[in-house]
Design an enzyme around this catalytic site. Sequence first.
Site, short mmCIF file in Angstrom:
data_model
loop_
_atom_site.label_atom_id
_atom_site.label_comp_id
_atom_site.label_asym_id
_atom_site.label_seq_id
_atom_site.Cartn_x
_atom_site.Cartn_y
_atom_site.Cartn_z
N ASP A 294 31.23 34.42 44.44
CA ASP A 294 32.63 34.79 44.21
C ASP A 294 33.15 35.65 45.36
O ASP A 294 32.84 36.84 45.43
CB ASP A 294 32.76 35.54 42.88
CG ASP A 294 34.21 35.92 42.59
OD1 ASP A 294 35.12 35.30 43.18
OD2 ASP A 294 34.41 36.83 41.77
N LYS B 272 37.82 39.74 48.03
CA LYS B 272 37.22 41.03 47.72
C LYS B 272 36.97 41.84 48.99
O LYS B 272 36.86 41.28 50.07
CB LYS B 272 35.87 40.81 47.01
CG LYS B 272 35.95 40.18 45.64
CD LYS B 272 34.57 39.96 45.07
CE LYS B 272 34.62 39.32 43.69
NZ LYS B 272 35.14 40.26 42.68
N GLU C 20 38.81 34.66 38.23
CA GLU C 20 38.51 33.24 38.13
C GLU C 20 37.56 32.90 36.99
O GLU C 20 37.56 31.77 36.49
CB GLU C 20 37.92 32.73 39.46
CG GLU C 20 36.43 32.91 39.65
CD GLU C 20 35.96 34.36 39.63
OE1 GLU C 20 34.81 34.59 39.21
OE2 GLU C 20 36.73 35.25 40.04
N ARG D 74 37.49 33.74 33.88
CA ARG D 74 38.18 33.37 32.64
C ARG D 74 38.78 31.97 32.74
O ARG D 74 38.99 31.30 31.73
CB ARG D 74 39.24 34.42 32.31
CG ARG D 74 40.35 34.56 33.31
CD ARG D 74 41.07 35.88 33.20
NE ARG D 74 40.26 36.98 33.72
CZ ARG D 74 40.64 38.26 33.69
NH1 ARG D 74 41.80 38.59 33.15
NH2 ARG D 74 39.86 39.20 34.17
#
Length: 514
Positions: A256, A263, A335, A337
């Site tokens: 991720d 991030k 992302e 969810r």
Amino acid sequence: MNFDLKTLDLATAASEKCDLLLVLIPEGFKPGPDGLSLIIAQALKSGDLTLKAGKQLPLYQVPAVAARRVLLVGVGDGSARALRQAVLAASGAFKAPQTKRLVLCFAGAVAPGAVSAVVQAVAEASYVYTTTKPKAEARALGRCVVGVPHIAEAREAFDNGVALIAGIEFAREWGNRPANHATPNLLADAAKALAKWPRIQCKVYGSADVARLGMGAFMAVARGSEEPLRFIELRYSGGAKNKAPVVLVGKGITFDTGGISIKPSAEMDEMKFDMCGAASVLGTFRALAELQPAINVVGLIPACENMPDGRAVKPGDVVTSMSGQTIEILNTDAEGRLVLCDSLTYAARFKPAAVVDIATLTGACVIALGGVRSGLFANNDGLASALQDAGDAAQDPCWRMPLDDDYADGLKSNFADMGNVAGRAGGAITAAKFLQKFVGDTPWAHLDIAGTAWRGGAAKGSTGRPVGLLVHYLLGQAAVHAAMPAPPATTSATKVARVAKPAAKRAQRAKISS
């Protein structure tokens, strides 16, 4: 590592040849006439040993004891929690390279769950990640013998503990893998390998299959990656065919970056752990393969990467989920969810008894609960209680969080049925409220494991949680099903009566009408 269960007391344990004899001594210890008992009694009398959980006294080449080294360890009240604490405190002794064979002996009565706790603690402390490390660094400890007063009383707990080790270590190994060694396709291969066990089946769906299913939210997350997504469906069929399954849904974001909402670079390597929900589902099925309980379980894993490129979903984009509800993606780093919501919709086709999703979902849950307890959200009190009890029994605890409807207000959108984020306040709760929109009336629980699935810093690595919680919950449900009375058998006379009664009524109506 190999584990053995053996009948041992202090007298017979003294004759066991091993590199280390670990003697677990509870408060209220009653010494016998054997040599080890006398040594323990003298150490207690002189104050060289106390029995608080984790306190230790090492001995070397004790006369009349076959073990090269002996470690006396206090275990407090002898509970499973205290034993785990004590074994972990003593782990430096059996993690040493020279310890190839370990014998643990209980110097007193064995509490329920104690044997399982001990073997799991030994495995947890001695685990070594091996997939991408030199084989020479593999675990030194090869065999552990657990000595108990009565094997028959300890057998079930021992077998459960060993099965849990298999599942937890499977989850840890996959959680620890670098993202290039744990792509969605490799995760699917791991699931397929589990299907070699009895009662387990596996189906893997690719991008075209997912498109046909209408999983628009899941597909949106995967758009920015060159690695193709995989939707993994595992089935364990241990119960009767007419028994509704428990469905486990594990978030499988194999890496991720945050997508376009990228991030910060600090500790971004730890985002390889964002598939620990998926790893926990795989680990649970690995344990089910060993235990073969009488229950039906479905495992669903939406696996993909969240990457930023020219095709990646953008903040403000609106996608249509499998349920038909539209979602405004306000933050592409929310992302998990999105892949879960389509999987929850898919889960409904199994008409499940309960659905539990497991996800490293929110940093907000880490702030709320730290790394001690997983966050638990549920729309059903019975399911919540069963999961909380299972977590306590497994020493894999969770804590129930609120799901008030007012928390969903922030998910309102001017351009879609909902947004995918609702601001920072109560972030773990609003994420759960988002997922709740896709489960209807089905008993459902969400486990946010962002704080418990892995550790950072010097001890960086996957924990294998919450495999213990999930397996204890499933075994509890299997026991509940087994205790339910079977429906009464239908006799031939009853069948005749059921047919004859309507026929008689029809004849009576015909007589009246004539």
